[in-house]
Design a protein around this motif. Structure first.
Motif, PDB file in Angstrom:
ATOM      1  N   SER A 194       6.279  -0.946 -14.271  1.00  0.00           N
ATOM      2  CA  SER A 194       6.024  -0.536 -12.888  1.00  0.00           C
ATOM      3  C   SER A 194       4.617  -0.918 -12.412  1.00  0.00           C
ATOM      4  O   SER A 194       4.327  -0.844 -11.224  1.00  0.00           O
ATOM      5  CB  SER A 194       6.229   0.973 -12.738  1.00  0.00           C
ATOM      6  OG  SER A 194       5.348   1.670 -13.607  1.00  0.00           O
ATOM      7  N   TYR A 195       3.752  -1.337 -13.332  1.00  0.00           N
ATOM      8  CA  TYR A 195       2.386  -1.742 -12.975  1.00  0.00           C
ATOM      9  C   TYR A 195       2.341  -3.242 -12.716  1.00  0.00           C
ATOM     10  O   TYR A 195       3.060  -4.011 -13.335  1.00  0.00           O
ATOM     11  CB  TYR A 195       1.415  -1.408 -14.107  1.00  0.00           C
ATOM     12  CG  TYR A 195       1.183   0.063 -14.286  1.00  0.00           C
ATOM     13  CD1 TYR A 195       0.108   0.696 -13.676  1.00  0.00           C
ATOM     14  CD2 TYR A 195       2.033   0.819 -15.072  1.00  0.00           C
ATOM     15  CE1 TYR A 195      -0.105   2.055 -13.841  1.00  0.00           C
ATOM     16  CE2 TYR A 195       1.827   2.180 -15.247  1.00  0.00           C
ATOM     17  CZ  TYR A 195       0.761   2.788 -14.621  1.00  0.00           C
ATOM     18  OH  TYR A 195       0.557   4.128 -14.793  1.00  0.00           O
ATOM     19  N   ALA A 196       1.463  -3.634 -11.777  1.00  0.00           N
ATOM     20  CA  ALA A 196       1.262  -5.057 -11.523  1.00  0.00           C
ATOM     21  C   ALA A 196      -0.236  -5.292 -11.318  1.00  0.00           C
ATOM     22  O   ALA A 196      -0.789  -4.760 -10.359  1.00  0.00           O
ATOM     23  CB  ALA A 196       2.052  -5.496 -10.301  1.00  0.00           C
ATOM     24  N   PRO A 197      -0.870  -6.013 -12.195  1.00  0.00           N
ATOM     25  CA  PRO A 197      -0.328  -6.592 -13.424  1.00  0.00           C
ATOM     26  C   PRO A 197       0.006  -5.495 -14.430  1.00  0.00           C
ATOM     27  O   PRO A 197      -0.490  -4.374 -14.328  1.00  0.00           O
ATOM     28  CB  PRO A 197      -1.452  -7.499 -13.928  1.00  0.00           C
ATOM     29  CG  PRO A 197      -2.695  -6.914 -13.353  1.00  0.00           C
ATOM     30  CD  PRO A 197      -2.305  -6.296 -12.040  1.00  0.00           C
TER      31      PRO A 197
ATOM     32  N   ASP B 112      -8.591  -8.195 -10.114  1.00  0.00           N
ATOM     33  CA  ASP B 112      -7.124  -8.216 -10.127  1.00  0.00           C
ATOM     34  C   ASP B 112      -6.483  -6.958 -10.706  1.00  0.00           C
ATOM     35  O   ASP B 112      -5.263  -6.843 -10.706  1.00  0.00           O
ATOM     36  CB  ASP B 112      -6.604  -9.453 -10.860  1.00  0.00           C
ATOM     37  CG  ASP B 112      -6.942  -9.451 -12.342  1.00  0.00           C
ATOM     38  OD1 ASP B 112      -7.941  -8.800 -12.733  1.00  0.00           O
ATOM     39  OD2 ASP B 112      -6.213 -10.093 -13.110  1.00  0.00           O
ATOM     40  N   ASN B 113      -7.279  -5.996 -11.179  1.00  0.00           N
ATOM     41  CA  ASN B 113      -6.644  -4.785 -11.705  1.00  0.00           C
ATOM     42  C   ASN B 113      -7.043  -3.525 -10.939  1.00  0.00           C
ATOM     43  O   ASN B 113      -6.824  -2.420 -11.419  1.00  0.00           O
ATOM     44  CB  ASN B 113      -6.855  -4.642 -13.219  1.00  0.00           C
ATOM     45  CG  ASN B 113      -8.268  -4.291 -13.603  1.00  0.00           C
ATOM     46  OD1 ASN B 113      -9.155  -4.194 -12.758  1.00  0.00           O
ATOM     47  ND2 ASN B 113      -8.500  -4.109 -14.888  1.00  0.00           N
ATOM     48  N   SER B 114      -7.592  -3.659  -9.743  1.00  0.00           N
ATOM     49  CA  SER B 114      -7.985  -2.474  -8.971  1.00  0.00           C
ATOM     50  C   SER B 114      -6.769  -1.612  -8.606  1.00  0.00           C
ATOM     51  O   SER B 114      -6.862  -0.383  -8.607  1.00  0.00           O
ATOM     52  CB  SER B 114      -8.770  -2.870  -7.724  1.00  0.00           C
ATOM     53  OG  SER B 114      -8.004  -3.703  -6.891  1.00  0.00           O
ATOM     54  N   ARG B 115      -5.619  -2.252  -8.321  1.00  0.00           N
ATOM     55  CA  ARG B 115      -4.401  -1.476  -8.035  1.00  0.00           C
ATOM     56  C   ARG B 115      -3.919  -0.737  -9.277  1.00  0.00           C
ATOM     57  O   ARG B 115      -3.410   0.380  -9.197  1.00  0.00           O
ATOM     58  CB  ARG B 115      -3.295  -2.389  -7.502  1.00  0.00           C
ATOM     59  CG  ARG B 115      -3.531  -2.801  -6.068  1.00  0.00           C
ATOM     60  CD  ARG B 115      -2.368  -3.532  -5.405  1.00  0.00           C
ATOM     61  NE  ARG B 115      -1.133  -3.591  -6.143  1.00  0.00           N
ATOM     62  CZ  ARG B 115      -0.483  -4.719  -6.420  1.00  0.00           C
ATOM     63  NH1 ARG B 115      -0.952  -5.879  -6.045  1.00  0.00           N
ATOM     64  NH2 ARG B 115       0.657  -4.690  -7.074  1.00  0.00           N
ATOM     65  N   VAL B 116      -4.042  -1.369 -10.437  1.00  0.00           N
ATOM     66  CA  VAL B 116      -3.644  -0.733 -11.690  1.00  0.00           C
ATOM     67  C   VAL B 116      -4.501   0.511 -11.932  1.00  0.00           C
ATOM     68  O   VAL B 116      -3.988   1.586 -12.257  1.00  0.00           O
ATOM     69  CB  VAL B 116      -3.755  -1.717 -12.870  1.00  0.00           C
ATOM     70  CG1 VAL B 116      -3.602  -0.989 -14.198  1.00  0.00           C
ATOM     71  CG2 VAL B 116      -2.726  -2.814 -12.737  1.00  0.00           C
TER      72      VAL B 116
END
Length: 145
Positions: free
Chosen positions: A49-52, A79-83
């Motif tokens: 469910s995580y991207a990346p 690129d991992n701030s949403r994670v």
């Protein structure tokens, strides 16, 4: 009792074996810094469910095996701030700040997880008691709840 270096080597091998269940081209995925104070895990898997769905993390193992790693450190990258934001919904995550005796590390987010009360490490048989792989397996499980 086994020496600390031998126990850390056992932990590295145990983690590599466990991480081998998750698809990844990066090998080896786990290493100890030359100082022996930090364990690095590259491309640590997260639930789909995580991207990346992979992050680089570090564990401070200065007091290992007497004490567990106090939380984990997520490498901060654009690129991992949403994670990190998704993980913050499930865990306490702090930018360049640690708690419970964990140091602050520039460039990393500190995530609170671990055996803050009750680390039972069996140096004679590390697979029998608590160990780092079990701690990270629990993090993986809780990150998908």
């Amino acid at each position: 009792m086994k020496a600390r270096a031998e126990l850390l080597e056992w932990e590295l091998n145990n983690l590599e074996q466990w991480l081998g269940r998750f698809q990844c081209a990066v090998r080896p995925r786990v290493a100890i810094t030359p100082s022996g104070e930090t364990m690095i895990l590259r491309d640590f898997p997260l639930p789909d469910s995580y991207a990346p769905d992979r992050i680089d993390i570090a564990l401070i193992v200065t007091a290992f095996p007497a004490d567990p790693p106090k939380g984990l450190y997520i490498l901060r990258r654009p690129d991992n701030s949403r994670v990190v934001a998704s993980l913050q919904a499930r865990f306490n995550v702090f930018r360049e700040k640690g708690f419970h005796g964990a140091p602050s590390v520039t460039g990393f987010e500190w995530l609170c997880i671990g055996y803050l009360d009750g680390w039972l490490y069996d140096a004679a048989q590390p697979n029998k008691g608590d160990n780092i792989q079990k701690m990270l397996s629990e993090f993986w499980r809780l990150s998908g709840v």
